[in-house]
Motif scaffolding. Sequence first.
Motif, PDB file in Angstrom:
ATOM      1  N   ALA A  26       9.322  -0.689 -10.546  1.00  0.00           N
ATOM      2  CA  ALA A  26      10.084  -0.212  -9.395  1.00  0.00           C
ATOM      3  C   ALA A  26       9.221  -0.213  -8.141  1.00  0.00           C
ATOM      4  CB  ALA A  26      10.637   1.186  -9.665  1.00  0.00           C
ATOM      5  N   PHE A  27       7.961   0.207  -8.302  1.00  0.00           N
ATOM      6  CA  PHE A  27       7.041   0.237  -7.171  1.00  0.00           C
ATOM      7  C   PHE A  27       6.799  -1.183  -6.642  1.00  0.00           C
ATOM      8  CE2 PHE A  27       2.998   0.604  -4.964  1.00  0.00           C
ATOM      9  CZ  PHE A  27       3.161   1.803  -4.270  1.00  0.00           C
ATOM     10  N   ARG A  28       6.592  -2.126  -7.584  1.00  0.00           N
ATOM     11  CA  ARG A  28       6.364  -3.511  -7.176  1.00  0.00           C
ATOM     12  C   ARG A  28       7.579  -4.065  -6.426  1.00  0.00           C
ATOM     13  NH1 ARG A  28       7.241  -8.686  -8.329  1.00  0.00           N
ATOM     14  NH2 ARG A  28       5.524 -10.167  -8.109  1.00  0.00           N
ATOM     15  N   GLN A  29       8.775  -3.690  -6.858  1.00  0.00           N
ATOM     16  CA  GLN A  29       9.979  -4.175  -6.178  1.00  0.00           C
ATOM     17  C   GLN A  29      10.040  -3.649  -4.751  1.00  0.00           C
ATOM     18  OE1 GLN A  29      12.126  -6.533  -7.482  1.00  0.00           O
ATOM     19  NE2 GLN A  29      12.751  -6.582  -5.330  1.00  0.00           N
ATOM     20  N   HIS A  30       9.589  -2.414  -4.557  1.00  0.00           N
ATOM     21  CA  HIS A  30       9.523  -1.862  -3.206  1.00  0.00           C
ATOM     22  C   HIS A  30       8.576  -2.700  -2.335  1.00  0.00           C
ATOM     23  CE1 HIS A  30      12.025   1.666  -3.444  1.00  0.00           C
ATOM     24  NE2 HIS A  30      11.390   2.140  -4.508  1.00  0.00           N
ATOM     25  N   VAL A  31       7.444  -3.078  -2.902  1.00  0.00           N
ATOM     26  CA  VAL A  31       6.476  -3.894  -2.160  1.00  0.00           C
ATOM     27  C   VAL A  31       7.086  -5.244  -1.813  1.00  0.00           C
ATOM     28  CG1 VAL A  31       4.260  -5.097  -2.299  1.00  0.00           C
ATOM     29  CG2 VAL A  31       4.458  -2.746  -3.157  1.00  0.00           C
ATOM     30  N   VAL A  32       7.724  -5.888  -2.783  1.00  0.00           N
ATOM     31  CA  VAL A  32       8.352  -7.199  -2.555  1.00  0.00           C
ATOM     32  C   VAL A  32       9.418  -7.104  -1.469  1.00  0.00           C
ATOM     33  CG1 VAL A  32       9.846  -8.955  -3.608  1.00  0.00           C
ATOM     34  CG2 VAL A  32       7.850  -8.098  -4.855  1.00  0.00           C
ATOM     35  N   ASP A  33      10.240  -6.070  -1.536  1.00  0.00           N
ATOM     36  CA  ASP A  33      11.298  -5.877  -0.536  1.00  0.00           C
ATOM     37  C   ASP A  33      10.703  -5.625   0.853  1.00  0.00           C
ATOM     38  OD1 ASP A  33      13.146  -6.201  -2.537  1.00  0.00           O
ATOM     39  OD2 ASP A  33      13.553  -4.052  -2.777  1.00  0.00           O
ATOM     40  N   TYR A  34       9.611  -4.850   0.886  1.00  0.00           N
ATOM     41  CA  TYR A  34       8.944  -4.555   2.156  1.00  0.00           C
ATOM     42  C   TYR A  34       8.415  -5.839   2.797  1.00  0.00           C
ATOM     43  CZ  TYR A  34       5.341  -2.918   5.378  1.00  0.00           C
ATOM     44  OH  TYR A  34       4.573  -2.710   6.490  1.00  0.00           O
ATOM     45  N   VAL A  35       7.784  -6.686   1.989  1.00  0.00           N
ATOM     46  CA  VAL A  35       7.227  -7.948   2.503  1.00  0.00           C
ATOM     47  C   VAL A  35       8.350  -8.879   2.960  1.00  0.00           C
ATOM     48  CG1 VAL A  35       5.933 -10.027   1.881  1.00  0.00           C
ATOM     49  CG2 VAL A  35       5.103  -7.774   1.161  1.00  0.00           C
ATOM     50  N   GLN A  81      -2.564  -4.973  -4.671  1.00  0.00           N
ATOM     51  CA  GLN A  81      -3.966  -4.764  -5.038  1.00  0.00           C
ATOM     52  C   GLN A  81      -4.608  -3.716  -4.137  1.00  0.00           C
ATOM     53  OE1 GLN A  81      -7.003  -5.873  -3.298  1.00  0.00           O
ATOM     54  NE2 GLN A  81      -8.181  -4.896  -4.932  1.00  0.00           N
ATOM     55  N   GLU A  82      -4.315  -3.777  -2.841  1.00  0.00           N
ATOM     56  CA  GLU A  82      -4.900  -2.830  -1.890  1.00  0.00           C
ATOM     57  C   GLU A  82      -4.374  -1.415  -2.125  1.00  0.00           C
ATOM     58  OE1 GLU A  82      -5.499  -6.147   1.677  1.00  0.00           O
ATOM     59  OE2 GLU A  82      -3.776  -4.803   1.689  1.00  0.00           O
ATOM     60  N   ILE A  83      -3.083  -1.306  -2.427  1.00  0.00           N
ATOM     61  CA  ILE A  83      -2.500   0.016  -2.682  1.00  0.00           C
ATOM     62  C   ILE A  83      -3.092   0.631  -3.949  1.00  0.00           C
ATOM     63  CG2 ILE A  83      -0.369   1.223  -3.302  1.00  0.00           C
ATOM     64  CD1 ILE A  83       1.119  -0.793  -1.496  1.00  0.00           C
TER      65      ILE A  83
END
Length: 238
Positions: A26-35, A81-83
């Motif tokens: 879920a967290f990764r999906q948030h990152v993908v959506d943000y980008v 990776q940074e997060i």
Amino acid sequence: MRSVTNTIKNWLQFDEKGQLLQNDEAFRQHVVDYVAQLAADHDTVGTERQFQTTSGRAVYVYGSAYGWKIDQDKEAAQLMQEIQSGTQITREPVYSMRANAHGINDLGDTYIEVDLTEQYMWYYQNGNIIFQSEIVSGLPGDPDRKTPPGIFTLNSKSSPSVLRGEMTANGTYSYEQPVTYWMPFNGGIGFHDADWQPYFGGDRYLTGGSHGCINLPPENAGQLYSLIQYDVPIICFY
């Protein structure tokens, strides 16, 4: 790149006791959506820009081969990776394509302007004209020979070269034309010398237009060949 600290807080999920829930997908999906949203806000590849021509007209030019484009997969991976490592960093996104300038006008003040209506071109460097010439562009009455508008960059340079048309059934080409200076920027379309043209500019292209290329007087083609750089936007418009 804008800060994502406050945004990240909204991505975190907690249970009824206030304990952080581990949900990496879920967290990764948030990152993908943000980008993806970042790209939607800032990418200029595939968009139309207003351009003020040398002749004083305001035209709209479309660029599918020039502009800013975020590499969404690489940017999402780097951000994850940074997060996860807790890295505090200020940087720009990972780009797969870059332009000369940020903002609404990403063309900057160094570009090549090809006015297909005026049959004239200019090369601006830091806002100053360093080259200009009359031209002959593609035959406008033939869709296969009309020079397409758009924003491009130089693909390669070669001197001398031989320009070739479509290959025929017997293995020969529909035409073969030796040139001294060849500077393609849109597939098989480019700048080159054309000593066979009786004159340049004006209405010559209406009856004696090229197969899509930008014909130049030989001495002007040589000058352009010595000046042209690979990252300079080439703006073609009618």
